[in-house]
Write an enzyme that holds these catalytic residues in place. Structure first.
Site, PDB file in Angstrom:
ATOM      1  N   GLN A  32      -0.216   2.912  16.386  1.00 49.66           N
ATOM      2  CA  GLN A  32      -0.404   4.257  15.835  1.00 49.66           C
ATOM      3  C   GLN A  32      -1.831   4.709  16.115  1.00 49.66           C
ATOM      4  OE1 GLN A  32      -0.835   5.504  11.570  1.00 49.66           O
ATOM      5  NE2 GLN A  32       1.168   6.415  11.937  1.00 49.66           N
ATOM      6  N   LYS A  55       4.621  10.707  13.661  1.00 50.36           N
ATOM      7  CA  LYS A  55       4.857  10.511  12.226  1.00 50.36           C
ATOM      8  C   LYS A  55       4.172  11.650  11.480  1.00 50.36           C
ATOM      9  CE  LYS A  55       4.960   7.060   8.556  1.00 50.36           C
ATOM     10  NZ  LYS A  55       4.468   7.896   7.448  1.00 50.36           N
ATOM     11  N   CYS A  98      -1.386  11.310   7.877  1.00 50.52           N
ATOM     12  CA  CYS A  98      -2.315  10.708   6.929  1.00 50.52           C
ATOM     13  C   CYS A  98      -3.134  11.785   6.213  1.00 50.52           C
ATOM     14  CB  CYS A  98      -3.245   9.732   7.644  1.00 50.52           C
ATOM     15  SG  CYS A  98      -4.440   8.939   6.532  1.00 50.52           S
ATOM     16  N   MET A 100       0.205   0.945   7.808  1.00 54.29           N
ATOM     17  CA  MET A 100      -0.575   1.130   6.582  1.00 54.29           C
ATOM     18  C   MET A 100      -1.986   0.626   6.816  1.00 54.29           C
ATOM     19  SD  MET A 100       2.170   0.070   3.594  1.00 54.29           S
ATOM     20  CE  MET A 100       2.953  -1.274   4.503  1.00 54.29           C
ATOM     21  N   GLY A 140       7.955   1.734   3.470  1.00 61.18           N
ATOM     22  CA  GLY A 140       6.516   1.784   3.247  1.00 61.18           C
ATOM     23  C   GLY A 140       6.026   0.699   2.314  1.00 61.18           C
ATOM     24  N   ASN A 148      11.171   8.595   6.021  1.00 63.11           N
ATOM     25  CA  ASN A 148      10.253   7.715   5.306  1.00 63.11           C
ATOM     26  C   ASN A 148      10.009   8.322   3.923  1.00 63.11           C
ATOM     27  OD1 ASN A 148       6.708   7.336   5.395  1.00 63.11           O
ATOM     28  ND2 ASN A 148       8.132   5.743   4.815  1.00 63.11           N
TER      29      ASN A 148
END
Length: 325
Positions: free
Chosen positions: A62, A131, A92, A10, A225, A203
């Protein structure tokens, strides 16, 4: 295939201070850095990545990017440091990420993501994961997701973490993209069924022990998350429930270790606020939660000298030993 529980990367939150805190309470959970752009890695000072994970256990990093050669150069640098997995951010939806043509926008170009994977497996032995979302904008059906997984897995990626909702790039903020597009776990379940040899983790609003147990019956792992940030001690419950053979640290001992960490990091020049901001929700839902937030995260806390702040924290926890078992 061993089941895995992880905490989502995050931006602005899963920095090294947060990861240290979580490692104390839930050492068996997989952790990731926030997203780091490949070009920032390539152009940064040599000790950038070393500082990012200073004196901590190995974690996944990431990275984002759309140039296979630059991504490969970045990974060449990453593998010299304390990281044990390369996670590609193809999920994202932020406007800043869109402007760089990375993140979830790359789902529309599976051939390019496959090319990136191909370049990376030639320069590193570190495991590579992706992801992603289940779709993006009008690219929102099972055939699109199947094709994305098929092309990128054929290039050499065998590990996917799928946020079970699509992203809408125009008209929704990143926060809205975490809530408004509906969850579709069934689409991810079908991917697991059709690509059973791949590691598929899910997720998206996994915020209870029951949900984790339910999803682990189907998937190879779950990624937690925002709940990990809104209620950090939830992760201690996860640790206790799913990793029963590990030593359990009491909440009181955890707080003492965090105080020691704050003192150690402050002595090394770190901003105390950058550590304590991750601690504001530790007492969520308990008597004294508001007092704790004011103590650790309020405006007045920034003005206190370190010794005074530590003393006030000690007084607070000593008065609440009954909830810190």
């Amino acid at each position: 295939m061993e089941k895995r529980i992880s905490v989502a990367p995050m931006m602005g939150q899963t920095d090294r201070h947060f990861r240290y805190m979580i490692s104390l309470m839930a050492n068996d959970l997989k952790l990731y850095t926030p997203m780091i752009h490949a070009e920032a890695i390539v152009r940064s000072e040599k000790n950038f990545l070393k500082k990012e994970n200073n004196n901590q256990k190995k974690v996944g990093i990431q990275i984002a990017g759309n140039d296979p050669k630059i991504m490969a150069r970045a990974v060449n640098i990453v593998q010299r440091y304390n990281y044990n997995e390369i996670n590609l951010n193809i999920g994202c939806p932020s406007e800043r990420v869109q402007n760089c043509s990375v993140g979830v926008a790359l789902m529309k170009q599976p051939y390019l993501v496959a090319d990136i994977v191909d370049h990376l497996i030639k320069v590193t032995n570190l495991p590579i994961s992706i992801k992603s979302r289940i779709g993006v904008d009008d690219y929102d059906n099972y055939e699109f997701l199947y094709d994305f997984i098929d092309q990128t897995s054929s290039a050499g990626c065998d590990h996917f973490i799928i946020h079970a909702r699509k992203a809408i790039l125009k008209g929704l903020s990143p926060k809205e993209n975490r809530k408004i597009p509906p969850l579709d776990y069934e689409r991810v379940r079908q991917i697991k069924s059709d690509f059973n040899s791949l590691r598929i983790e899910v997720n998206g609003e996994i915020d209870s022990i029951d949900k984790i147990e339910s999803q682990l019956k189907i998937f190879d792992g779950v990624m937690i998350g925002r709940e990990s940030y809104k209620n950090p001690f939830f992760l201690a419950e996860v640790q206790d429930c799913f990793f029963k053979n590990t030593a359990k640290l009491s909440k009181y001992d955890f707080m003492i270790k965090m105080i020691e960490y704050i003192e150690r990091e402050a002595e090394a020049g770190a901003s105390v606020h950058l550590i304590t901001r991750h601690m504001t929700q530790l007492f969520k839902g308990t008597n004294g939660a508001k007092e704790w937030r004011n103590l650790i995260g309020g405006n007045s806390s920034h003005k206190k000298d370190l010794k005074s702040l530590i003393n006030e924290i000690l007084v607070f926890i000593d008065n609440r030993e009954e909830i810190l078992v």
